[in-house]
Design a protein around this motif. Sequence first.
Motif, short mmCIF file in Angstrom:
data_model
loop_
_atom_site.label_atom_id
_atom_site.label_comp_id
_atom_site.label_asym_id
_atom_site.label_seq_id
_atom_site.Cartn_x
_atom_site.Cartn_y
_atom_site.Cartn_z
N VAL B 123 2.35 -12.98 5.97
CA VAL B 123 1.81 -11.90 7.02
C VAL B 123 1.62 -10.60 6.52
CG1 VAL B 123 3.00 -11.26 8.81
CG2 VAL B 123 2.31 -13.49 8.67
N ALA B 124 2.53 -10.65 5.13
CA ALA B 124 2.78 -9.37 4.44
C ALA B 124 0.96 -9.13 4.15
CB ALA B 124 3.58 -8.87 3.78
N ASP B 125 0.55 -9.90 3.87
CA ASP B 125 -0.45 -10.08 2.81
C ASP B 125 -2.06 -9.78 3.58
OD1 ASP B 125 -0.66 -10.29 0.05
OD2 ASP B 125 -0.88 -12.76 0.39
N PHE B 126 -1.65 -10.09 5.42
CA PHE B 126 -2.64 -10.31 6.54
C PHE B 126 -2.90 -8.58 6.54
CE2 PHE B 126 -3.41 -13.77 9.40
CZ PHE B 126 -4.08 -14.55 8.33
N ILE B 127 -1.36 -8.37 6.73
CA ILE B 127 -1.68 -6.87 6.93
C ILE B 127 -1.61 -5.60 5.69
CG2 ILE B 127 -0.33 -6.73 8.98
CD1 ILE B 127 2.28 -6.28 8.01
N ASP B 128 -1.87 -6.16 4.61
CA ASP B 128 -1.81 -5.19 3.55
C ASP B 128 -0.39 -4.21 3.28
OD1 ASP B 128 -3.80 -5.65 3.37
OD2 ASP B 128 -5.23 -4.11 4.73
N MET B 129 0.19 -5.64 2.98
CA MET B 129 2.15 -4.61 2.56
C MET B 129 2.45 -5.61 1.84
SD MET B 129 3.18 -2.43 4.22
CE MET B 129 2.28 -0.46 4.98
N GLY B 130 1.40 -6.54 0.90
CA GLY B 130 2.47 -7.76 -0.25
C GLY B 130 2.90 -6.64 -1.02
N HIS B 131 2.02 -5.66 -1.46
CA HIS B 131 2.53 -5.35 -2.43
C HIS B 131 3.94 -4.21 -2.58
CE1 HIS B 131 -0.30 -2.23 -0.37
NE2 HIS B 131 0.46 -1.44 -0.86
N ARG B 132 4.36 -3.22 -1.04
CA ARG B 132 5.57 -3.51 -0.43
C ARG B 132 6.62 -3.72 0.26
NH1 ARG B 132 2.36 1.77 2.03
NH2 ARG B 132 5.06 2.92 1.58
N LEU B 133 6.79 -5.03 -0.56
CA LEU B 133 7.61 -5.41 0.38
C LEU B 133 8.76 -5.01 0.37
CD1 LEU B 133 6.45 -9.25 0.38
CD2 LEU B 133 6.66 -8.01 2.03
N ASP B 134 9.14 -4.69 -0.89
CA ASP B 134 10.82 -4.08 -1.39
C ASP B 134 11.00 -2.77 -1.15
OD1 ASP B 134 10.91 -6.70 -2.45
OD2 ASP B 134 10.19 -5.63 -4.41
N GLU B 135 10.14 -2.21 -0.42
CA GLU B 135 10.37 -0.64 0.27
C GLU B 135 11.17 -0.75 1.25
OE1 GLU B 135 6.92 2.15 0.04
OE2 GLU B 135 6.26 1.10 -1.07
N ARG B 136 12.28 -0.11 1.58
CA ARG B 136 12.98 0.48 2.93
C ARG B 136 11.36 0.90 3.40
NH1 ARG B 136 17.89 2.86 4.28
NH2 ARG B 136 18.63 2.34 1.95
N ALA B 137 11.58 0.05 4.68
CA ALA B 137 10.49 0.74 5.86
C ALA B 137 10.99 2.40 6.79
CB ALA B 137 11.04 -0.34 7.08
N LYS B 138 12.73 2.52 6.58
CA LYS B 138 12.11 4.09 6.49
C LYS B 138 10.88 4.83 6.17
CE LYS B 138 15.61 7.18 7.98
NZ LYS B 138 17.57 7.39 7.90
N GLY B 139 11.26 4.66 4.94
CA GLY B 139 10.06 5.65 4.45
C GLY B 139 9.13 5.84 4.84
#
Lengths: 287, 359
Positions: B123-139
């Motif tokens: 799903v992360a790849d689907f929504i272009d977030m694959g490279h940011r998985l370890d980031e805090r969602a808050k930021g």
Amino acid sequence: MNKQINQKAWLFVLPVFILVAFNALIPLMTVVNYSVQETFGDNVFFWSGLLWFQEVLTSERFQNALIRQLIFTFSILAIEIPLGVAIALTMPRKGPWVPVCLVLMALPLLIPWNVVGAMWNIFALPDIGLLGYTLNALGFDYNFTSQPGDAWFTLILMDVWHWTSLVVLLAYAGLVSIPDAFYQAAKIDGAGSWAIFRHIQLPKMKRVLTIAVLLRFMDSFMIYTEVSVLTGGGPGNSTTLLSIDLVKIALGQFDLGPAAAMSLIYFLIILLLSWVFYTVMMRNEDQ
Amino acid sequence: MAQITLDKIRHSYVETPSKEEDWVLKEVDLVWEDAGAYALLGPSGCGKTTLLNIISGLLHPKQGRLLFDAEDVTDLSPDQRHIAQVFQFPVVYDTMTVYDNLAFPLRNRKVDEATVDKRVREVADFIDMGHRLDERAKGLTADGKQKISLGRGLVREDVNVIMFDEPLTVIDPHLKWQLRSKLKELHQRVKRTMIYVTHDQTEALTFADKVVVMNLGEIVQIGTPVDLFERPHHTFVGHFIGSPGMNILSCEPDSAGARFAGGTVATENRLSAGESGKRIELGVRPEFVRFTAEDGLPADIVKVSDAGRYRIVETRCGGETVKLLVGEGDEIPADGARLAFDPSNTRLYADGWLAGEGR
């Protein structure tokens, strides 16, 4: 960038400076003045250096009072913060009961401190007080005027009754500021009530809880009136907290030098611990 | 995956609704086909969010049943219905990383970690977030957060329908377009029913295969964007969709169509028997009105505004305001202007509804 510095701005902050000087700086410096000198009245002073500070820090009396103070403060924090959050969680967020709950919660905060002490003193008296009489009638040997354990129990109960409301109101303010969409999303994501508390409510309450902890820490560390009226520091010295001891030294024994030194140490402890609390609780905020 | 049926759904926020105005939803009968891309379009306060919350289970309808395929889900809670919803304001769990946010709905359902990991990465790849998985969602920025809340919907494989409640409201304009085409692309890839609520016609018409237009708590028309544009079933649809909206002119019915501004206007439809006593109006889009040299309806030009490739001309004709579009190079007559309406795109409306449809 070339910023023009306008010196006239000082004029506008001058009133504040004067005000702060009179209500904080000058009294504080008077205390500093006393703490490094010895006086026998008649406005005669002798330089004594750091003698009073050494004396206070090494005295067993001060150390014991400090330990009692720490036990008291951390006990009431450990009770009031979770209890306040728990009550806030059960309060309605909408509807006609909201103002009723808020007023009920605010009531203890509106009572003058010495009245709180007097109320609890009478309430807890073993022969005529409702609490004291009931406990004894139930078979507990309860007498806060003679047994240190009972005195502590009453003291903590009084503080919890008086101040938990503050935590409740702050936590409640944090809770009602959470948009409905968060709860709806959590419902759709299948989150249970613990997960909702842990991942939505607690993080959103973090700021107000930090303020609640700081306020309760500072206030309880400086508590004087209620304890003075309830137990006067007794039985014996068992509930002599720092402020009670300070007043005994300064006004009871009229040892102005040691009392001034103790005041400054007292002040620095509160400052230091507040800073530690704030830094620890805000640690994650900037990441 | 399921076909969603709304069977005579009515809803009111009043405890005991007595008047017709108490109902926010006035009897909605509707079938959402499996894997369709729908938009629910209407002005603010028309009941579209209420309808959405009834489908997701956040609201229980006062009357009527809701079916997923043949199963009655009216009394099921939101998490039992296996639906996903993206809200107007992005909802992320602040204390968690992007990865944990996406894993949250699965972990709540006690899915084993290996499957969670697989799904989250997909799903992360689907929504272009694959490279940011370890980031805090808050930021994350607002569009990043909105992608996460969408991702939390996609991560479950059993989702029946994904609903969007005006999801682009808080997104910066230049990212809106990007996210909108992303949603369209996503629909083609995941083949799930998607319902997109909005009051913005551009969003609705670009996203949806079928648009459901609502007004005042009822459905006015369901159709493809082309249907809505070419054959509005209600003057509201004509006016709400299109920029500028349809001209709606009061007129007298006539055997050839209608009498308006002292002339006869041919129309595509006729009144049916019962409709002669009703309020009759003529509806024609500015696209289908032109200036004519021969005999037409006399009109006075009031205002000309340039819209780039065409100009919008506002005229007074027979006591009403008639707007028309004139191409860049075409001439606007100085005086003695006459208007002609395209007969195949000029229609009669009785009490607001398209005449002759047997309503």
